[in-house]
Scaffold this active site. Structure first.
Site, PDB file in Angstrom:
ATOM      1  CG  ASN A   1      -5.942  -9.744  14.167  1.00  0.00           C
ATOM      2  OD1 ASN A   1      -5.094  -8.867  14.046  1.00  0.00           O
ATOM      3  ND2 ASN A   1      -7.223  -9.532  13.925  1.00  0.00           N
TER       4      ASN A   1
ATOM      5  CG  HIS B   1      -2.062  -1.026   1.088  1.00  0.00           C
ATOM      6  ND1 HIS B   1      -2.921  -1.322   2.125  1.00  0.00           N
ATOM      7  CD2 HIS B   1      -2.451  -1.814   0.056  1.00  0.00           C
ATOM      8  CE1 HIS B   1      -3.782  -2.259   1.720  1.00  0.00           C
ATOM      9  NE2 HIS B   1      -3.509  -2.584   0.483  1.00  0.00           N
TER      10      HIS B   1
ATOM     11  CB  THR C   1      -4.535  -7.447   8.505  1.00  0.00           C
ATOM     12  OG1 THR C   1      -5.436  -6.898   7.529  1.00  0.00           O
ATOM     13  CG2 THR C   1      -4.292  -8.917   8.207  1.00  0.00           C
TER      14      THR C   1
HETATM   15  N1  APR Z   1      -1.938  -6.863  18.217  1.00  0.00           N
HETATM   16  C1  APR Z   1      -2.483  -7.600  17.209  1.00  0.00           C
HETATM   17  N2  APR Z   1      -3.561  -7.202  16.518  1.00  0.00           N
HETATM   18  C2  APR Z   1      -4.122  -6.010  16.836  1.00  0.00           C
HETATM   19  C3  APR Z   1      -3.607  -5.199  17.862  1.00  0.00           C
HETATM   20  C4  APR Z   1      -2.478  -5.672  18.584  1.00  0.00           C
HETATM   21  N3  APR Z   1      -1.920  -4.980  19.582  1.00  0.00           N
HETATM   22  N4  APR Z   1      -4.389  -4.093  17.953  1.00  0.00           N
HETATM   23  C5  APR Z   1      -5.332  -4.212  17.023  1.00  0.00           C
HETATM   24  N5  APR Z   1      -5.177  -5.375  16.343  1.00  0.00           N
HETATM   25  C6  APR Z   1      -5.984  -5.911  15.236  1.00  0.00           C
HETATM   26  C7  APR Z   1      -7.437  -5.491  15.265  1.00  0.00           C
HETATM   27  O1  APR Z   1      -8.185  -6.400  16.057  1.00  0.00           O
HETATM   28  C8  APR Z   1      -7.813  -5.574  13.786  1.00  0.00           C
HETATM   29  O2  APR Z   1      -8.297  -6.857  13.447  1.00  0.00           O
HETATM   30  O3  APR Z   1      -5.460  -5.377  14.039  1.00  0.00           O
HETATM   31  C9  APR Z   1      -6.492  -5.305  13.055  1.00  0.00           C
HETATM   32  C10 APR Z   1      -6.392  -3.953  12.382  1.00  0.00           C
HETATM   33  O4  APR Z   1      -7.342  -3.884  11.360  1.00  0.00           O
HETATM   34  P1  APR Z   1      -7.561  -2.556  10.490  1.00  0.00           P
HETATM   35  O5  APR Z   1      -7.649  -1.362  11.377  1.00  0.00           O
HETATM   36  O6  APR Z   1      -8.669  -2.802   9.558  1.00  0.00           O
HETATM   37  O7  APR Z   1      -6.144  -2.421   9.692  1.00  0.00           O
HETATM   38  P2  APR Z   1      -5.685  -3.193   8.387  1.00  0.00           P
HETATM   39  O8  APR Z   1      -6.288  -4.544   8.326  1.00  0.00           O
HETATM   40  O9  APR Z   1      -4.217  -3.065   8.310  1.00  0.00           O
HETATM   41  O10 APR Z   1      -6.325  -2.295   7.248  1.00  0.00           O
HETATM   42  C11 APR Z   1      -6.094  -2.638   5.904  1.00  0.00           C
HETATM   43  O11 APR Z   1      -7.203  -0.651   5.222  1.00  0.00           O
HETATM   44  O12 APR Z   1      -7.766   1.587   5.119  1.00  0.00           O
HETATM   45  C12 APR Z   1      -6.843   0.684   4.989  1.00  0.00           C
HETATM   46  O13 APR Z   1      -5.086   1.063   3.564  1.00  0.00           O
HETATM   47  C13 APR Z   1      -5.403   0.884   4.920  1.00  0.00           C
HETATM   48  O14 APR Z   1      -3.669  -0.782   4.832  1.00  0.00           O
HETATM   49  C14 APR Z   1      -4.903  -0.431   5.443  1.00  0.00           C
HETATM   50  C15 APR Z   1      -6.010  -1.394   5.056  1.00  0.00           C
END
Ligand code: APR
Length: 243
Positions: A205, A112, A180
């Site tokens: 996660n 990204h 994620t």
């Molecule tokens: N350890 C492990 N997991 C965690 C932690 C932690 N300390 N804190 C939060 N999480 C988990 C959450 O439970 C969630 O499932 O990380 C995940 C984050 O999810 P998102 O906020 O949706 O982030 P991501 O999946 O990276 O988003 C994907 O969406 O808008 C975009 O481009 C942006 O790259 C990003 C994409």
């Protein structure tokens, strides 16, 4: 015939950087609870209000430069795994921060884009960019003013390195998805490709993601705990020294 150590593909998302002090997107305190993604993460948003988009990414660049924001135990464990594993390890991140490279990961693809880079919409060159970016900034390559944009993949745009990632998934024996939510494609579809390749699939996660049922194994907890433990386990299972 003995099987080799096998190749590993690791996908990371915002959850791995949460304990380094960077917000995730879709958690209750996440970025998309505070700003509309249509405004700051789409080509249309940038066309409507480029100053707002620059302000959003300038803020995030400043956050990343905060001396308190450093790689955590999960980033470090993945870099260590890459050094110790005798087979291929490819780290694919959806994150635009630079914490994986600061932790020492080498085979790393930012699908990204990267917060600390900009690209010129005129000459299409990419430049390192640690500081602020504004409407008046001139391109260091072609000198055009107002044509630079963050080197970040927005919604409606094509992620980077998809061919290389697809090849690696088709040949991997282990696929690990970390931090994620599994909401954004194509990354959310990587587990299905890895399964098709016959890989062992693992989710690490804080909580089950959207695609949790597609993984053969899962460990839920904070990344700084579950990631180092899983890397140790992988090395031990392969008969390799873990520390
Ligand atoms: N350890 C492990 N997991 C965690 C932690 C932690 N300390 N804190 C939060 N999480 C988990 C959450 O439970 C969630 O499932 O990380 C995940 C984050 O999810 P998102 O906020 O949706 O982030 P991501 O999946 O990276 O988003 C994907 O969406 O808008 C975009 O481009 C942006 O790259 C990003 C994409």
């Amino acid at each position: 015939m003995t099987a080799g150590p096998g190749s590993i593909v690791i996908l990371t998302g915002a959850g791995i950087s949460r304990e380094s002090g960077l917000a995730t997107f879709r958690d209750a305190d996440g970025i998309w609870a505070k700003v509309r993604l249509e405004d700051v993460a789409t080509p249309g948003g940038f066309a409507r209000d480029p100053a707002l988009v620059h302000e959003f990414y300038n803020h995030r660049r400043r956050e990343l430069r905060d001396p308190g924001v450093v790689p955590n135990a999960a980033h470090l464990a993945l870099a260590d795994l890459e050094r110790r594993w005798p087979g291929e390890v490819l780290l694919v991140t959806q994150n635009i921060d630079d914490l994986h490279e600061r932790a020492g990961s080498r085979r790393l693809l930012h699908m990204h884009g990267e917060l600390l880079k900009v690209t010129c919409t005129k000459c299409e060159n990419v430049f390192p960019w640690p500081g602020d970016l504004g409407l008046e900034t001139a391109c260091p390559g072609c000198t055009c003013v107002g044509r630079l944009r963050p080197r970040v993949v927005w919604f409606e745009e094509m992620p980077l390195y998809l061919d290389e990632i697809g090849q690696a998934l088709a040949n991997c024996s282990v696929f690990v998805s970390i931090g994620t939510s599994g909401n954004v494609y194509p990354a959310a579809g990587f587990v299905a490709l890895a399964r098709k390749a016959g890989a062992r699939t693992v989710e690490l996660n804080l909580e089950p993601s959207q695609g949790a049922s597609l993984f053969a194994e899962a460990v839920y907890g904070p990344a700084t705990q579950v990631v180092p433990a899983f890397c140790r386990r992988l090395l031990q299972e392969a008969g390799l020294p873990a520390a």
